[in-house]
Design an enzyme around this catalytic site. Structure first.
Site, PDB file in Angstrom:
ATOM      1  N   ILE A 194       0.833  -1.202   0.000  1.00  0.00           N
ATOM      2  CA  ILE A 194       0.000   0.000   0.000  1.00  0.00           C
ATOM      3  C   ILE A 194       0.870   1.254   0.000  1.00  0.00           C
ATOM      4  O   ILE A 194       0.670   2.174  -0.803  1.00  0.00           O
ATOM      5  CB  ILE A 194      -0.962  -0.010   1.218  1.00  0.00           C
ATOM      6  CG1 ILE A 194      -1.867  -1.260   1.172  1.00  0.00           C
ATOM      7  CG2 ILE A 194      -1.797   1.258   1.271  1.00  0.00           C
ATOM      8  CD1 ILE A 194      -2.741  -1.375  -0.061  1.00  0.00           C
ATOM      9  N   SER A 241      -1.516 -14.650  -0.436  1.00  0.00           N
ATOM     10  CA  SER A 241      -1.891 -15.605  -1.482  1.00  0.00           C
ATOM     11  C   SER A 241      -1.379 -15.231  -2.873  1.00  0.00           C
ATOM     12  O   SER A 241      -1.473 -16.025  -3.792  1.00  0.00           O
ATOM     13  CB  SER A 241      -3.413 -15.743  -1.560  1.00  0.00           C
ATOM     14  OG  SER A 241      -3.937 -16.033  -0.294  1.00  0.00           O
ATOM     15  N   ALA A 242      -0.873 -14.015  -3.034  1.00  0.00           N
ATOM     16  CA  ALA A 242      -0.310 -13.566  -4.320  1.00  0.00           C
ATOM     17  C   ALA A 242      -1.337 -13.605  -5.444  1.00  0.00           C
ATOM     18  O   ALA A 242      -1.022 -13.919  -6.582  1.00  0.00           O
ATOM     19  CB  ALA A 242       0.927 -14.398  -4.678  1.00  0.00           C
ATOM     20  N   HIS A 277      -7.513 -10.759  -7.018  1.00  0.00           N
ATOM     21  CA  HIS A 277      -8.878 -11.293  -7.001  1.00  0.00           C
ATOM     22  C   HIS A 277      -9.761 -10.575  -8.003  1.00  0.00           C
ATOM     23  O   HIS A 277      -9.574  -9.397  -8.282  1.00  0.00           O
ATOM     24  CB  HIS A 277      -9.481 -11.124  -5.597  1.00  0.00           C
ATOM     25  CG  HIS A 277      -8.815 -11.949  -4.558  1.00  0.00           C
ATOM     26  ND1 HIS A 277      -9.159 -13.258  -4.317  1.00  0.00           N
ATOM     27  CD2 HIS A 277      -7.802 -11.662  -3.697  1.00  0.00           C
ATOM     28  CE1 HIS A 277      -8.388 -13.733  -3.338  1.00  0.00           C
ATOM     29  NE2 HIS A 277      -7.561 -12.788  -2.950  1.00  0.00           N
ATOM     30  N   ARG A 282      -2.457 -10.858   8.699  1.00  0.00           N
ATOM     31  CA  ARG A 282      -3.341  -9.980   7.939  1.00  0.00           C
ATOM     32  C   ARG A 282      -3.971  -8.943   8.858  1.00  0.00           C
ATOM     33  O   ARG A 282      -4.433  -9.265   9.952  1.00  0.00           O
ATOM     34  CB  ARG A 282      -4.419 -10.819   7.248  1.00  0.00           C
ATOM     35  CG  ARG A 282      -3.811 -11.690   6.153  1.00  0.00           C
ATOM     36  CD  ARG A 282      -4.760 -12.743   5.670  1.00  0.00           C
ATOM     37  NE  ARG A 282      -5.031 -13.743   6.693  1.00  0.00           N
ATOM     38  CZ  ARG A 282      -5.337 -15.013   6.406  1.00  0.00           C
ATOM     39  NH1 ARG A 282      -5.407 -15.416   5.164  1.00  0.00           N
ATOM     40  NH2 ARG A 282      -5.588 -15.863   7.374  1.00  0.00           N
ATOM     41  N   SER A 291      -7.248  -8.940   2.931  1.00  0.00           N
ATOM     42  CA  SER A 291      -7.672  -9.358   1.595  1.00  0.00           C
ATOM     43  C   SER A 291      -8.946  -8.610   1.218  1.00  0.00           C
ATOM     44  O   SER A 291      -9.832  -8.458   2.061  1.00  0.00           O
ATOM     45  CB  SER A 291      -7.934 -10.866   1.602  1.00  0.00           C
ATOM     46  OG  SER A 291      -8.390 -11.269   0.345  1.00  0.00           O
ATOM     47  N   CYS A 301      23.727 -22.014  -2.353  1.00  0.00           N
ATOM     48  CA  CYS A 301      24.032 -20.667  -2.829  1.00  0.00           C
ATOM     49  C   CYS A 301      24.082 -19.610  -1.750  1.00  0.00           C
ATOM     50  O   CYS A 301      24.666 -18.565  -1.969  1.00  0.00           O
ATOM     51  CB  CYS A 301      23.079 -20.257  -3.948  1.00  0.00           C
ATOM     52  SG  CYS A 301      21.381 -20.036  -3.418  1.00  0.00           S
TER      53      CYS A 301
END
Lengths: 420, 485, 124
Positions: free
Chosen positions: B12, B45-46, B49, B310, B337, B441
């Site tokens: 945001i 959740s990437a 929506h 969240r 969300s 790595c």
């Protein structure tokens, strides 16, 4: 496009032994590709001794064992490229390589030997609950930091997993001045060698907690501790046994996985049990002319067996390059029965075996005073008395070709319990 | 004196910064951590929506579908991975199919385009790996998958390109209202700004309470996710949601933009704002629940698990408003969300609010483009060769699992919002995101960080302050205590 | 006095019980071992336990910062930590060849500390 008779992927113990043997069997045009800055692979960080008893009849450290092969490799003037990564391999044996020095290279090989070794299972793969702070290392990564680069992962250590790397790292951390509070093992037995339990744990009074696991990881930024609990027979943690161990470092020695991403892309069939390729008596995979040996084929307990297997592979690859494919003979499948978790090789072409064949296998549990039964179909061709068998220790069995030919289409190995 | 101080550099804060950087304003973006995108932005959740979830006439409903439509242009401009793979809400019985109709109607009211209810056969044709028990599904073609932290990092970089100043490690401890500006304190240090935008995520209530009387409380809930190996990446083609029931929303499943597979989240109210990590309970819940979508789910291919907090509020709607009467203090709070999906529309709302307080003037020049890190492995052979010729470091593979080169890692460090930690490099260039999770790595990545930042190996952190990776050996270590050793 | 020793002469790992006798022909009463090697190992482990030390030493001017070393023979178990202290005092310069003696006759044990790999100097 560069052309080679044989390209070996990986310059660790398997790749070196295979390349040397291929050269000794007359192949001139060999390239070994190594992604690290030097040859020798993981042996360079295994500074402890115990290597070479079988191959050299003396006890060597990892770097010493590697150096013997590196010296011979250089004497034979085999070509190699360091800091070079194989990006992909195709079924027709063309490869894409990349390095800073040479850029992107296209290479065509008559035969390829896969010797990429293995990687360590991670915390994610075993899905231990808790936070994700700094201070959690796979045992091998910690070993490299300590033994090669001179950094310490931390001062107060818990180790999960009692395979040999876990045990060796317990001692290493003590010698480096750290406190090792416990080695936690899910199984009722250690996956490591007895000598390592004695010399790495008992010598320093480090408790080995069998039938235990870590059920939570605590610490927001750096690890603050782990909760350990005993497990019941179905491997479920027993609530009343929970105990918190304060520590800043958790080392994971929870298994090794053959690194077969290139093999999968080349369309090579894998064995779900070993995580490595399905191979025949020549260590040739399901793609003709692509061979595999060492820990990329199946995880070995002793480097000596890697050497033995890789030599065989180098010789087979040389034959593949120079000899006409011979037809005829039968193909016998090897099958792991009762008590055996896997057998390598997976099939034996009778025509390709000169007089005898060595098969490698692992058992699925600890067994005392049992008989290893080798059968073709229902006919018993060998009974081997075994005082002691453990999943951590690979077994090798030599079988004569006459015995194999005399039987059917399947060669099975099983454990007969209860003595004679 | 800044015109605007934005508190919190999550999705945001960065989105608002970038949007406001189109105007003639002196802006400072403040972040308490040592990197942007370090809170909810890095663990969610990437998903972008479609927008049928929110109740009509809420801010969520208004901003979700609107925000969704803005992602194509945004992600092209900023070179961020985004793909409209569509979503399916899966019903497993006639009862649940009624819910689909409700969602369909709600979606239409919310302005979600091209919604369609599919019958069993159609669903199974689209998703052959889905459970046979499926009875129907709501298809929303506009839903998509995105790299959330890549987006926030890209936004921050582009904002900086357009004049915004970023200040990391600046934890706002107090705010005072002066005559017509604010003083924003981090311990002894302070800076001044005419307007303050509070995007502090789960701490937004704390920031608000520094200047206003408390009128909302963030009660975070925690969501646990599991990430699976790329070999599972193609299990489903679209984002799969379960039909919401009395028992909850159920576990969702999707391919990530990087070709991994992800399932989650659990949902639990937590008392603390500190992330306590994954739990045995959550693990069992996910295992049990994913079975409703795919009976033969390949659990063994898990590569990692993580939790995100969240920023929930009781009203369950976003709070996007200027507090008090022309105070110049704007709360952007309770953004749970579909906050990510709504974020471009939220930024527009904030611009409108500010425009009402102080009329904003657009810059003549605004560079909307940001170049991504070149991903070596995705290039053609000729491009690969060319790139290595120009810069040898692109010929050196550091991460074997994902084939990531030294060139990419150096780029990730040298950028305007460059990585300074191992996780920072991982979020930008992805070494260590593969199967070995950095086993091979991470030592190399640390070495490169050391060299590029000109600091010692012991100073390289995993992520936040305090997350040191290594210590000095006993001989060199003056702090080596002999305790128990 | 009774002690239990885990034999490491072979992978069997017998738990060998050793009892010290105050009189009689044999000084030790050994049980639990399955072969003669167990008896020998157990007595050695009771009377004079020894170990090989494998460790690393600081090295400069090489690609790596630690060089692996080992004791060229066994030393008394009780001397391991003192031996480590001796090694920690040292700093080497590459190049080093495998087998190079790093410390001669460490702690008067008659055993040398030797390099267990070669390490080239960094090319400048």
């Amino acid at each position: 496009m560069y052309n080679y008779d044989i390209v070996v992927v990986g310059g660790g113990p398997a790749g070196l032994a295979a390349a040397i043997e291929a050269r000794k069997n007359g192949v001139r045009n060999i390239l070994v590709v190594e992604r690290d800055r030097e040859l020798g692979g993981i042996l360079n960080q295994c500074i402890h001794n115990g290597f070479g008893l079988h191959i050299f009849k003396e006890e060597l450290t990892g770097p010493e064992y590697a150096e013997r092969f590196i010296d011979e490799f250089h004497r034979l003037e085999i070509e190699y490229k360091l800091d070079t990564m194989v990006l992909n391999i195709t079924e027709d044996k063309t490869m894409k390589l990349v390095s800073s020095e040479y850029g992107l290279m296209h290479v065509k090989a008559k035969a390829i030997i896969l010797a990429m070794g293995c990687r360590e299972r991670t915390r994610g793969a075993i899905n231990i609950p808790g936070t994700r702070p700094a201070g959690i290392f796979s045992a091998g990564t910690a070993q490299r930091f300590v033994n090669m680069e001179g950094y310490m992962p931390g001062k107060k250590v818990v180790i999960l997993g009692s395979g040999d790397i876990g045990l060796i790292m317990a001692r290493t951390m003590v010698w480096e001045g750290a406190k090792v509070s416990a080695v936690v093992e899910l199984m009722p037995y250690s996956g490591g060698l007895t000598r390592n339990i004695v010399q790495c744990l008992e010598d320093f009074d480090i408790p080995l907690l069998l039938n235990h696991t870590i059920i939570n990881i605590k610490g927001d930024e750096r690890l603050e501790g782990v909760t350990v609990a005993e497990v019941d027979s179905s491997k479920k943690a027993i609530k009343s046994t929970e105990k918190f161990f304060e520590c800043d470092t958790l080392l994971l020695s929870v298994g090794l996985i053959p690194e077969n991403e290139l093999s999968i892309n080349a369309g090579i069939e894998l064995d779900r049990k070993t995580g490595g390729a399905v191979v025949n008596e020549s260590m040739e995979t399901s793609v003709a002319g692509i061979f595999a040996c060492g820990n990329v084929l199946h995880v070995h307990d002793l480097v000596d067996w890697v050497t033995e297997e890789s030599r065989k592979t180098g010789k087979s690859a040389a034959k593949y390059v120079y000899e006409q494919p011979s037809e005829g003979g039968r193909t016998i499948e090897t099958i792991a029965e009762e008590g055996i978790s896997y057998i390598v090789p997976h099939e034996i072409r009778t025509k390709k075996v000169e007089d005898k064949i060595d098969i490698y296998l692992r058992v699925d549990n600890i067994y005392e005073d049992v008989i290893l039964l080798i059968k073709t179909d229902s006919k018993i061709i060998k009974r081997i008395k075994k005082k002691h068998l453990a999943p951590g220790e690979m077994e090798s069995v030599s079988i004569s070709i006459e015995d194999i030919i005399s039987g059917g289409a399947k060669l099975t190995v099983e454990i007969e319990k209860g003595g004679q | 004196m800044f015109d605007i101080a934005i508190i919190g550099a999550g999705i945001i804060g960065t989105m608002i910064s970038r949007e406001l950087s189109k105007y003639k304003l002196d802006i400072i973006l403040l972040e308490k951590d040592n990197d942007v995108a370090n809170g909810a932005t890095k663990a969610n959740s990437a998903i972008i929506h479609a927008g049928y979830d929110a109740l009509p006439n809420t801010i969520k409903a208004k901003t979700n579908a609107e925000g969704n439509a803005m992602f194509d242009q945004l992600c092209v401009d900023l070179s961020v991975p985004f793909s409209r793979i569509g979503s399916l809400v899966v019903a497993k019985c006639e009862e649940e199919k009624k819910v689909l109709t409700e969602l369909y109607e709600r979606g239409k009211k919310n302005g979600v385009p091209n919604l369609k209810i599919l019958e069993k056969e159609e669903v199974l044709q689209m998703e052959p790996s889905l459970t046979n028990k499926v009875a129907g599904a709501l298809f929303a073609p506009s839903a998509g998958i995105i790299g959330p932290w890549e987006l926030a990092i890209a936004l921050a970089e582009n904002a900086i390109e357009n004049g915004v100043e970023l200040k990391l490690n600046y934890e706002v401890k107090n705010i005072t209202k002066e005559k017509d500006y604010y003083k924003i304190y981090c311990d002894e240090d302070y800076l001044e700004a005419k307007y303050v935008i509070n995007c502090a995520g789960i701490y937004a209530d704390k920031i608000n309470n520094m200047i206003n009387s408390p009128y909302f409380e963030i009660m975070p809930d925690t969501g646990e996710y599991q990430l699976y190996d790329k070999s599972v990446g193609k299990l489903f083609n679209s984002i799969i949601f379960q039909c919401p029931t009395d028992k909850g929303k159920g576990v969702l499943a999707l391919s990530t933009v990087h070709g991994n597979f992800m399932i989650g989240p659990t949902s639990e109210r937590v008392k603390s704002k500190e992330n306590k990590g994954t739990t045995r309970r959550g693990k069992d819940f996910l295992k049990e629940n994913i079975r409703d979508l795919c009976e033969e789910f390949p659990y063994s291919k898990i590569i990692t698990a993580f939790t995100g907090l969240r920023a929930k509020v009781i009203s369950e709607d976003f709070i996007i408003e200027e507090t008090g009467n022309s105070s110049g203090f704007i709360n952007v709070a309770g953004i749970d969300s579909p906050g990510l999906s709504a974020s471009p529309a939220i930024a527009k709302m904030v611009v409108n609010i500010l425009n009402n307080i102080a009329s904003l003037e657009k810059k003549e020049k605004f560079n909307e483009k940001r170049k991504a890190i070149t991903q070596f492995i995705t290039l053609s052979d000729d491009e690969k060769s060319e790139l290595i010729k120009k810069d040898k470091r692109y010929g050196k593979i550091i991460c074997r699992c994902e084939n990531i080169t030294e060139g990419e890692i150096v780029d990730s460090i040298k950028r305007s919002v460059g990585a300074t930690t191992v996780d920072g490099v991982k979020r930008r260039a992805r070494p260590g995101s593969g199967r070995c999770q950095g086993g091979f790595c991470s030592p190399r990545v640390m070495e490169i960080l050391t060299r590029e930042l000109n600091v010692g190996m012991y100073e390289i952190l995993k992520s936040n302050k305090g997350s040191y990776n290594l210590i000095k050996r006993k001989v060199e270590n003056e702090n080596w205590s002999g305790e128990n050793v | 006095m009774r002690q239990t020793i885990t034999c490491i002469a072979c992978p069997l790992g017998c738990r060998v019980e050793v009892e010290e006798k105050s009189q009689g022909e044999k000084k030790y009463l050994i049980s639990g071992h399955k072969c003669i090697r167990g008896e020998k190992y157990a007595i050695e482990e009771i009377t004079n336990p020894t170990r090989v030390l494998t460790y690393t030493v600081k090295i400069r001017n090489a690609n790596l910062s630690r060089l692996p070393i080992k004791t060229d023979g066994v030393i008394a178990k009780g001397l391991l930590f003192s031996c480590i202290e001796e090694i920690d005092k040292i700093e080497l310069q590459a190049p080093i060849r495998i087998g190079d003696v790093i410390i001669e006759n460490v702690l008067n044990t008659g055993v040398d500390i030797v390099a267990s790999r070669s390490m080239n100097a960094i090319k400048i």
